[in-house]
Design a protein around this motif. Structure first.
Motif, short mmCIF file in Angstrom:
data_model
loop_
_atom_site.label_atom_id
_atom_site.label_comp_id
_atom_site.label_asym_id
_atom_site.label_seq_id
_atom_site.Cartn_x
_atom_site.Cartn_y
_atom_site.Cartn_z
N LEU A 154 8.77 9.53 1.08
CA LEU A 154 8.16 10.61 0.29
C LEU A 154 8.95 11.91 0.44
O LEU A 154 9.21 12.60 -0.55
N SER A 191 1.94 6.52 -6.98
CA SER A 191 0.92 7.47 -7.44
C SER A 191 1.29 8.92 -7.13
O SER A 191 1.04 9.80 -7.94
N GLU A 192 1.90 9.16 -5.98
CA GLU A 192 2.24 10.54 -5.59
C GLU A 192 3.46 11.08 -6.33
O GLU A 192 3.48 12.24 -6.73
N LYS A 236 7.40 1.14 -9.86
CA LYS A 236 7.18 0.37 -8.63
C LYS A 236 8.49 -0.06 -8.00
O LYS A 236 8.67 0.07 -6.78
N GLU A 254 0.85 -1.20 0.00
CA GLU A 254 0.00 0.00 0.00
C GLU A 254 0.88 1.25 0.00
O GLU A 254 0.60 2.22 -0.72
N ASP A 255 1.96 1.22 0.79
CA ASP A 255 2.91 2.34 0.82
C ASP A 255 3.61 2.49 -0.54
O ASP A 255 3.82 3.60 -1.01
N ALA A 296 2.37 1.67 -3.42
CA ALA A 296 1.37 2.24 -4.32
C ALA A 296 1.22 3.74 -4.09
O ALA A 296 1.06 4.51 -5.05
N THR A 297 1.30 4.15 -2.83
CA THR A 297 1.20 5.58 -2.51
C THR A 297 2.34 6.34 -3.15
O THR A 297 2.13 7.38 -3.79
N ILE A 298 3.56 5.83 -3.01
CA ILE A 298 4.72 6.49 -3.60
C ILE A 298 4.61 6.53 -5.12
O ILE A 298 4.85 7.56 -5.75
N VAL A 316 7.05 5.34 5.05
CA VAL A 316 6.54 5.96 3.82
C VAL A 316 6.69 7.48 3.84
O VAL A 316 6.99 8.09 2.82
#
Length: 84
Positions: A78, A54-55, A60, A47-48, A50-52, A74
């Motif tokens: 970031l 997308s942000e 990947k 999930e983390d 995926a956050t990176i 995370v």
């Protein structure tokens, strides 16, 4: 006669220098492999990742590695992109 002796010494010195450089390279590669193994042991959340992705809009694998480099944190991962 003196020039021939100088050539042999020079060749031997070049050979020693090359061997030393190769040893250094081997040690660097071993250290790099050990570091990678250490990073791969860090538990990360998909999930983390995926956050990176997308942000920050990175691949990947890059996001996973950055997250591992920051111990799975995370927020720190970031922030590292923002600081450059």
């Amino acid at each position: 006669g003196g020039d021939d002796d100088g050539g042999v010494d020079s060749d031997a010195a070049k050979k020693r220098a090359l061997e030393m450089a190769n040893d250094d390279l081997k040690k660097e590669k071993e250290a790099e492999a050990a570091r990678l193994k250490e990073l791969m042991a860090v538990k990360i959340s998909q999930e983390d990742v995926a956050t990176i992705v997308s942000e920050i809009e990175v691949e990947k694998k890059a996001a996973e590695m950055r997250l591992r480099e920051h111990g799975g944190d995370v927020v720190a991962a970031l922030k590292s992109y923002v600081k450059g």
